[in-house]
Design a protein around this motif. Structure first.
Motif, PDB file in Angstrom:
ATOM      1  N   PHE A  14      13.974  -6.000   5.475  1.00 28.08           N
ATOM      2  CA  PHE A  14      13.318  -5.034   4.433  1.00 28.08           C
ATOM      3  C   PHE A  14      11.669  -4.687   4.500  1.00 28.08           C
ATOM      4  O   PHE A  14      11.011  -4.458   5.327  1.00 28.08           O
ATOM      5  N   PHE A  15      11.634  -3.363   3.527  1.00 31.66           N
ATOM      6  CA  PHE A  15      10.440  -2.797   3.239  1.00 31.66           C
ATOM      7  C   PHE A  15       9.387  -3.163   2.582  1.00 31.66           C
ATOM      8  O   PHE A  15      10.387  -3.304   1.299  1.00 31.66           O
ATOM      9  N   ILE A  16       7.795  -3.944   2.698  1.00 36.45           N
ATOM     10  CA  ILE A  16       7.040  -4.208   1.703  1.00 36.45           C
ATOM     11  C   ILE A  16       6.069  -3.179   2.131  1.00 36.45           C
ATOM     12  O   ILE A  16       5.374  -3.196   2.306  1.00 36.45           O
ATOM     13  N   SER A  17       6.616  -3.203   0.124  1.00 38.45           N
ATOM     14  CA  SER A  17       5.280  -1.721   0.296  1.00 38.45           C
ATOM     15  C   SER A  17       4.320  -2.049   0.031  1.00 38.45           C
ATOM     16  O   SER A  17       3.479  -3.762   0.059  1.00 38.45           O
ATOM     17  N   ARG A  18       2.295  -1.074   0.747  1.00 40.09           N
ATOM     18  CA  ARG A  18       1.893  -1.507   0.500  1.00 40.09           C
ATOM     19  C   ARG A  18       1.036  -2.393  -0.824  1.00 40.09           C
ATOM     20  O   ARG A  18      -0.250  -3.103  -0.469  1.00 40.09           O
ATOM     21  N   GLU A  19       1.233  -2.266  -1.948  1.00 39.76           N
ATOM     22  CA  GLU A  19       0.342  -3.290  -3.503  1.00 39.76           C
ATOM     23  C   GLU A  19       1.351  -4.519  -3.099  1.00 39.76           C
ATOM     24  O   GLU A  19       0.635  -5.256  -4.286  1.00 39.76           O
ATOM     25  N   VAL A  20       2.853  -5.473  -2.612  1.00 41.94           N
ATOM     26  CA  VAL A  20       3.096  -6.473  -2.956  1.00 41.94           C
ATOM     27  C   VAL A  20       2.483  -6.970  -1.831  1.00 41.94           C
ATOM     28  O   VAL A  20       1.887  -6.977  -0.625  1.00 41.94           O
ATOM     29  N   PRO A  21       1.437  -8.610  -1.946  1.00 37.81           N
ATOM     30  CA  PRO A  21       1.523  -9.307  -1.327  1.00 37.81           C
ATOM     31  C   PRO A  21       2.496  -9.743   0.164  1.00 37.81           C
ATOM     32  O   PRO A  21       3.474 -10.343  -0.182  1.00 37.81           O
ATOM     33  N   ASP A  23       2.001 -11.641   3.076  1.00 42.34           N
ATOM     34  CA  ASP A  23       1.941 -12.688   4.456  1.00 42.34           C
ATOM     35  C   ASP A  23       3.113 -13.636   3.666  1.00 42.34           C
ATOM     36  O   ASP A  23       4.185 -14.034   4.447  1.00 42.34           O
ATOM     37  N   VAL A  24       3.032 -13.701   2.743  1.00 43.33           N
ATOM     38  CA  VAL A  24       4.014 -14.980   1.923  1.00 43.33           C
ATOM     39  C   VAL A  24       6.200 -14.692   2.165  1.00 43.33           C
ATOM     40  O   VAL A  24       6.930 -14.673   2.762  1.00 43.33           O
ATOM     41  N   LEU A  25       6.055 -13.532   1.147  1.00 41.54           N
ATOM     42  CA  LEU A  25       7.300 -12.846   1.239  1.00 41.54           C
ATOM     43  C   LEU A  25       7.503 -12.405   3.254  1.00 41.54           C
ATOM     44  O   LEU A  25       8.669 -12.694   3.699  1.00 41.54           O
ATOM     45  N   GLU A  26       6.579 -11.756   3.451  1.00 46.44           N
ATOM     46  CA  GLU A  26       7.092 -11.899   5.833  1.00 46.44           C
ATOM     47  C   GLU A  26       7.394 -13.067   5.942  1.00 46.44           C
ATOM     48  O   GLU A  26       8.911 -13.547   6.737  1.00 46.44           O
ATOM     49  N   PHE A  27       6.296 -14.597   5.608  1.00 45.10           N
ATOM     50  CA  PHE A  27       7.315 -15.094   6.517  1.00 45.10           C
ATOM     51  C   PHE A  27       8.493 -15.589   5.602  1.00 45.10           C
ATOM     52  O   PHE A  27       9.543 -16.837   6.198  1.00 45.10           O
ATOM     53  N   ILE A  28       9.170 -15.518   4.470  1.00 43.10           N
ATOM     54  CA  ILE A  28      10.122 -15.947   4.066  1.00 43.10           C
ATOM     55  C   ILE A  28      11.127 -15.321   4.800  1.00 43.10           C
ATOM     56  O   ILE A  28      12.245 -16.362   4.650  1.00 43.10           O
ATOM     57  N   ILE A  29      11.196 -14.195   4.349  1.00 38.08           N
ATOM     58  CA  ILE A  29      11.716 -13.622   5.114  1.00 38.08           C
ATOM     59  C   ILE A  29      12.367 -13.578   6.228  1.00 38.08           C
ATOM     60  O   ILE A  29      13.502 -13.954   6.824  1.00 38.08           O
ATOM     61  N   LYS A  30      11.518 -13.648   7.414  1.00 39.64           N
ATOM     62  CA  LYS A  30      11.579 -13.686   8.688  1.00 39.64           C
ATOM     63  C   LYS A  30      12.193 -15.282   8.593  1.00 39.64           C
ATOM     64  O   LYS A  30      13.216 -15.216   9.790  1.00 39.64           O
ATOM     65  N   ILE A  37       9.874  -4.507   7.423  1.00 42.27           N
ATOM     66  CA  ILE A  37       9.143  -3.477   7.659  1.00 42.27           C
ATOM     67  C   ILE A  37       7.306  -3.304   7.152  1.00 42.27           C
ATOM     68  O   ILE A  37       8.166  -3.537   5.642  1.00 42.27           O
ATOM     69  N   PHE A  38       6.328  -2.905   7.382  1.00 40.56           N
ATOM     70  CA  PHE A  38       5.568  -3.067   6.417  1.00 40.56           C
ATOM     71  C   PHE A  38       4.889  -1.229   6.525  1.00 40.56           C
ATOM     72  O   PHE A  38       4.080  -0.861   5.719  1.00 40.56           O
ATOM     73  N   GLU A  39       5.466  -0.678   7.847  1.00 40.73           N
ATOM     74  CA  GLU A  39       4.427   0.567   7.988  1.00 40.73           C
ATOM     75  C   GLU A  39       5.029   1.520   7.338  1.00 40.73           C
ATOM     76  O   GLU A  39       6.130   1.860   7.138  1.00 40.73           O
ATOM     77  N   GLU A  40       3.624   2.582   6.612  1.00 39.19           N
ATOM     78  CA  GLU A  40       3.991   3.427   5.717  1.00 39.19           C
ATOM     79  C   GLU A  40       4.858   4.567   6.390  1.00 39.19           C
ATOM     80  O   GLU A  40       5.804   5.100   5.480  1.00 39.19           O
ATOM     81  N   ASN A  41       4.849   4.678   7.153  1.00 37.29           N
ATOM     82  CA  ASN A  41       5.417   5.554   8.390  1.00 37.29           C
ATOM     83  C   ASN A  41       6.886   5.704   8.327  1.00 37.29           C
ATOM     84  O   ASN A  41       7.828   6.347   9.351  1.00 37.29           O
ATOM     85  N   LEU A  42       7.513   4.201   7.785  1.00 37.02           N
ATOM     86  CA  LEU A  42       8.640   3.864   8.008  1.00 37.02           C
ATOM     87  C   LEU A  42       9.442   3.312   7.325  1.00 37.02           C
ATOM     88  O   LEU A  42      10.972   3.038   7.672  1.00 37.02           O
ATOM     89  N   HIS A  50      16.241  -3.060   1.883  1.00 40.65           N
ATOM     90  CA  HIS A  50      15.897  -3.750   0.763  1.00 40.65           C
ATOM     91  C   HIS A  50      14.477  -3.171   0.891  1.00 40.65           C
ATOM     92  O   HIS A  50      13.802  -3.291   2.077  1.00 40.65           O
ATOM     93  N   GLN A  51      14.033  -3.088  -0.302  1.00 40.94           N
ATOM     94  CA  GLN A  51      12.452  -2.535  -0.762  1.00 40.94           C
ATOM     95  C   GLN A  51      12.057  -3.593  -1.620  1.00 40.94           C
ATOM     96  O   GLN A  51      12.398  -3.326  -2.772  1.00 40.94           O
ATOM     97  N   ILE A  52      10.585  -4.130  -1.338  1.00 40.98           N
ATOM     98  CA  ILE A  52      10.376  -4.893  -2.143  1.00 40.98           C
ATOM     99  C   ILE A  52       8.786  -3.783  -2.398  1.00 40.98           C
ATOM    100  O   ILE A  52       7.665  -3.234  -1.559  1.00 40.98           O
ATOM    101  N   VAL A  53       8.808  -3.542  -3.948  1.00 47.62           N
ATOM    102  CA  VAL A  53       8.297  -2.643  -4.684  1.00 47.62           C
ATOM    103  C   VAL A  53       6.942  -3.777  -6.396  1.00 47.62           C
ATOM    104  O   VAL A  53       7.643  -4.196  -6.375  1.00 47.62           O
ATOM    105  N   ASP A  54       6.086  -3.154  -6.042  1.00 48.26           N
ATOM    106  CA  ASP A  54       5.281  -3.588  -7.700  1.00 48.26           C
ATOM    107  C   ASP A  54       4.955  -2.898  -8.623  1.00 48.26           C
ATOM    108  O   ASP A  54       5.036  -3.191  -9.418  1.00 48.26           O
TER     109      ASP A  54
END
Length: 69
Positions: A14-21, A23-30, A37-42, A50-54
């Motif tokens: 999962f790539f979590i876009s910067r505007e999406v909260p 912490d909680v999503l990262e915990f659940i996914i892991k 992944i949440f680094e823009e350069n990746l 999957h990409q989670i966006v706002d």
């Protein structure tokens, strides 16, 4: 049930876009076996499934991904 939940996202990245909260999503996914992944350069990493966006519209979209808003 715990074993089922522990592998729910197995093999998914999962790539979590910067505007999406994040912490909680990262915990659940892991906790469910996924990778995050949440680094823009990746963002262009072709292994992301999957990409989670706002935002509704993105400048760049990849056909190999599922977008979740």
């Amino acid at each position: 049930k715990i074993k089922t939940h522990a592998t729910l996202f197995k093999g998914m990245k999962f790539f979590i876009s910067r505007e999406v909260p994040r912490d909680v999503l990262e915990f659940i996914i892991k906790a469910c076996g996924g990778k995050v992944i949440f680094e823009e350069n990746l963002e262009s990493d072709q292994s992301i499934t999957h990409q989670i966006v706002d935002r509704e519209k993105l400048q760049r979209q990849y056909l190999s991904r599922v977008y979740i808003q």
